[in-house]
Each structure stands twice: as C-alpha cells, then as structure tokens.
Design a protein around this motif. Structure first.
Motif, mmCIF file in Angstrom:
data_model
loop_
_atom_site.group_PDB
_atom_site.id
_atom_site.type_symbol
_atom_site.label_atom_id
_atom_site.label_comp_id
_atom_site.label_asym_id
_atom_site.label_seq_id
_atom_site.Cartn_x
_atom_site.Cartn_y
_atom_site.Cartn_z
ATOM 1 N N PRO A 1 0.625 -1.283 -0.079
ATOM 2 C CA PRO A 1 -0.025 0.048 0.005
ATOM 3 C C PRO A 1 0.821 1.236 0.129
ATOM 4 C CG PRO A 1 -0.097 -1.016 2.289
ATOM 5 C CD PRO A 1 0.739 -1.875 1.311
ATOM 6 N N GLU A 2 1.971 1.165 0.293
ATOM 7 C CA GLU A 2 2.967 2.164 0.637
ATOM 8 C C GLU A 2 4.399 1.765 0.338
ATOM 9 O OE1 GLU A 2 3.451 2.802 5.144
ATOM 10 O OE2 GLU A 2 1.916 3.880 4.249
ATOM 11 N N MET A 3 5.470 2.688 0.091
ATOM 12 C CA MET A 3 6.596 2.100 0.124
ATOM 13 C C MET A 3 7.183 1.914 1.518
ATOM 14 S SD MET A 3 8.449 4.786 -2.684
ATOM 15 C CE MET A 3 8.122 6.117 -1.970
ATOM 16 N N LEU A 4 7.296 0.551 1.745
ATOM 17 C CA LEU A 4 7.450 -0.100 3.082
ATOM 18 C C LEU A 4 8.975 0.126 3.581
ATOM 19 C CD1 LEU A 4 5.772 -3.675 2.584
ATOM 20 C CD2 LEU A 4 4.756 -1.584 3.737
ATOM 21 N N ARG A 5 9.039 0.441 4.874
ATOM 22 C CA ARG A 5 10.355 0.387 5.425
ATOM 23 C C ARG A 5 11.100 -0.714 5.144
ATOM 24 N NH1 ARG A 5 13.445 -0.647 9.490
ATOM 25 N NH2 ARG A 5 12.444 -1.116 11.616
ATOM 26 N N THR A 6 12.481 -0.563 4.911
ATOM 27 C CA THR A 6 13.407 -1.638 4.638
ATOM 28 C C THR A 6 14.378 -1.664 5.528
ATOM 29 O OG1 THR A 6 14.633 -0.499 2.837
ATOM 30 C CG2 THR A 6 12.837 -1.841 2.273
ATOM 31 N N VAL A 7 15.054 -2.676 5.910
ATOM 32 C CA VAL A 7 16.152 -3.093 6.546
ATOM 33 C C VAL A 7 17.124 -4.122 5.965
ATOM 34 C CG1 VAL A 7 17.041 -3.800 8.971
ATOM 35 C CG2 VAL A 7 15.042 -2.832 8.809
ATOM 36 N N PRO A 8 18.330 -3.547 5.310
ATOM 37 C CA PRO A 8 19.319 -4.406 4.557
ATOM 38 C C PRO A 8 19.980 -5.456 5.354
ATOM 39 C CG PRO A 8 20.243 -2.343 4.597
ATOM 40 C CD PRO A 8 18.853 -2.242 5.280
ATOM 41 N N ASN A 9 20.067 -6.535 4.820
ATOM 42 C CA ASN A 9 21.074 -7.762 5.535
ATOM 43 C C ASN A 9 22.327 -7.823 4.846
ATOM 44 O OD1 ASN A 9 20.677 -9.131 3.366
ATOM 45 N ND2 ASN A 9 20.066 -10.980 4.265
ATOM 46 N N ARG A 10 23.053 -8.428 5.043
ATOM 47 C CA ARG A 10 24.531 -8.580 4.674
ATOM 48 C C ARG A 10 24.597 -8.600 3.087
ATOM 49 N NH1 ARG A 10 27.187 -12.939 3.977
ATOM 50 N NH2 ARG A 10 26.006 -15.083 4.238
ATOM 51 N N GLU A 11 23.685 -9.253 2.640
ATOM 52 C CA GLU A 11 23.526 -9.404 1.024
ATOM 53 C C GLU A 11 23.268 -8.150 0.378
ATOM 54 O OE1 GLU A 11 21.476 -13.043 -0.208
ATOM 55 O OE2 GLU A 11 21.490 -13.575 1.948
ATOM 56 N N SER A 12 22.935 -7.122 0.948
ATOM 57 C CA SER A 12 22.425 -6.021 0.282
ATOM 58 C C SER A 12 23.402 -4.676 0.771
ATOM 59 C CB SER A 12 21.103 -5.337 0.848
ATOM 60 O OG SER A 12 20.300 -6.549 0.542
ATOM 61 N N ALA A 13 23.978 -4.002 -0.100
ATOM 62 C CA ALA A 13 24.731 -2.789 -0.054
ATOM 63 C C ALA A 13 23.577 -1.853 0.301
ATOM 64 C CB ALA A 13 25.698 -2.468 -1.231
ATOM 65 N N GLU A 14 22.640 -1.708 -0.520
ATOM 66 C CA GLU A 14 21.415 -0.684 -0.241
ATOM 67 C C GLU A 14 20.180 -1.389 -0.669
ATOM 68 O OE1 GLU A 14 20.590 3.625 -2.166
ATOM 69 O OE2 GLU A 14 22.335 2.489 -2.722
ATOM 70 N N LEU A 15 19.159 -0.794 -0.172
ATOM 71 C CA LEU A 15 17.823 -1.101 -0.800
ATOM 72 C C LEU A 15 17.222 0.053 -1.095
ATOM 73 C CD1 LEU A 15 16.667 -3.668 1.976
ATOM 74 C CD2 LEU A 15 16.952 -4.217 -0.394
ATOM 75 N N ARG A 16 16.534 0.408 -2.178
ATOM 76 C CA ARG A 16 15.802 1.575 -2.552
ATOM 77 C C ARG A 16 14.631 1.351 -3.399
ATOM 78 N NH1 ARG A 16 19.680 5.048 -6.689
ATOM 79 N NH2 ARG A 16 21.000 4.464 -5.018
#
Length: 167
Positions: A115-130
């Motif tokens: 329904p909206e751009m949800l909050r994200t929390v990257p794990n070690r596999e992600s340099a960034e989430l966008r």
C-alpha cells in the motif's frame, strides 16, 4: 529442509545457476511520491555473485516452497519487509534452463503490491535497498538476469493496476 535449496545447478552447457530447486525474486511495487509505481530494488553486496549490480530481493527456493513462498521469504530476509502488507498479483517464470531431462532450473518473479513504500532493513547481502520509479530502473547497472527480464516484467506489471490500499 530449511536451506536445502542452497547450492548450484550446472546445466548441460556447463553454466551454473544458484538454487538447487530454482530461484525466485519479489518485484514489489508501491505508489511512489508522485503516485506512479515504484519498485523495491536491491543493490547487491560487492562480495556476492554479480555484486555491485541492482536486482530484486530473491534467492534459492527450498524443496518444499512454491515460488511465491520463496520470493516472499527471501525479500523478508534481505529487506526486512513486513510481509503482511504484501499482496501477490502475478507469478511470471522469467528464465528456464532446459537440459536433456527437461527443465533443470528456473527463475520465477513474483509481482506484488504494497500500500506504500514499506520501510526496509538491509541484511549483509545488500549494499543498499531503494524504491525506484519504474521509469528509472533501466538507468541503473542491473544484474544481467534482471536486465534480461526487465522489459517483460515491466509490461506484465503495467497490465496490472497498482493496488493503492489492498488491505
């Protein structure tokens, strides 16, 4: 059984593909700041396969999982998504590798809405989430597999109205 999908499959042509039972990714859409669709992308950690490229949160399917279950589990692990806000809209097989015994590996993309751009929390596999506007996805250095399927996914998702408030 948890994690039994981790591992490489080698095709008849000696190409290696991650996921003993195939792999799946989540193409999560949400209304962007201007009301048009935005997609959640993962900037892959430099140490990972095809590191430094952008793609969808996803990974190997376990033996007991559907593509939907795997894509949602992987997105939850890699992006910390609140999956209770995710509504699956369509499942698209974006790559199949056929060997002498039939399909030996496949990648499935699960198109879903939030329904909206949800909050994200990257794990070690992600340099960034966008969250990225659909019109800007192709401007990024994309993972080769994602790049090869992007136009198909864009067309498939454009045919599905974005759910603004699915709850």
């Amino acid at each position: 059984m948890r994690g039994d999908g981790d591992g490489w499959v080698v095709s008849d042509t000696r190409q290696a593909f991650w996921g003993r039972f195939g792999a799946a990714g989540l193409m999560l859409r949400a209304p962007g700041h201007d009301g048009t669709a935005a997609v959640l992308l993962q900037h892959r950690a430099p140490w990972s396969h095809q590191g430094g490229t952008w793609g969808l949160p996803g990974g190997a399917r376990d033996s007991h999982e559907t593509a939907e279950e795997a894509a949602i589990r992987e997105a939850s692990e890699e992006a910390g998504l609140a999956v209770e806000y995710v509504t699956v809209r369509k499942v698209v097989v974006t790559k199949e590798v056929v060997g002498t015994g039939g399909v030996c590996w496949s990648y499935t993309t699960v198109i879903a809405d939030a329904p909206e751009m949800l909050r994200t929390v990257p794990n070690r596999e992600s340099a960034e989430l966008r969250w990225v506007s659909v019109d800007e996805v192709a401007d990024l250095p994309l993972h080769p597999g994602f790049a090869a399927s992007w136009e198909l996914l864009r067309q498939e998702s454009a045919a599905i109205p974005l759910l603004v408030n699915p709850q």
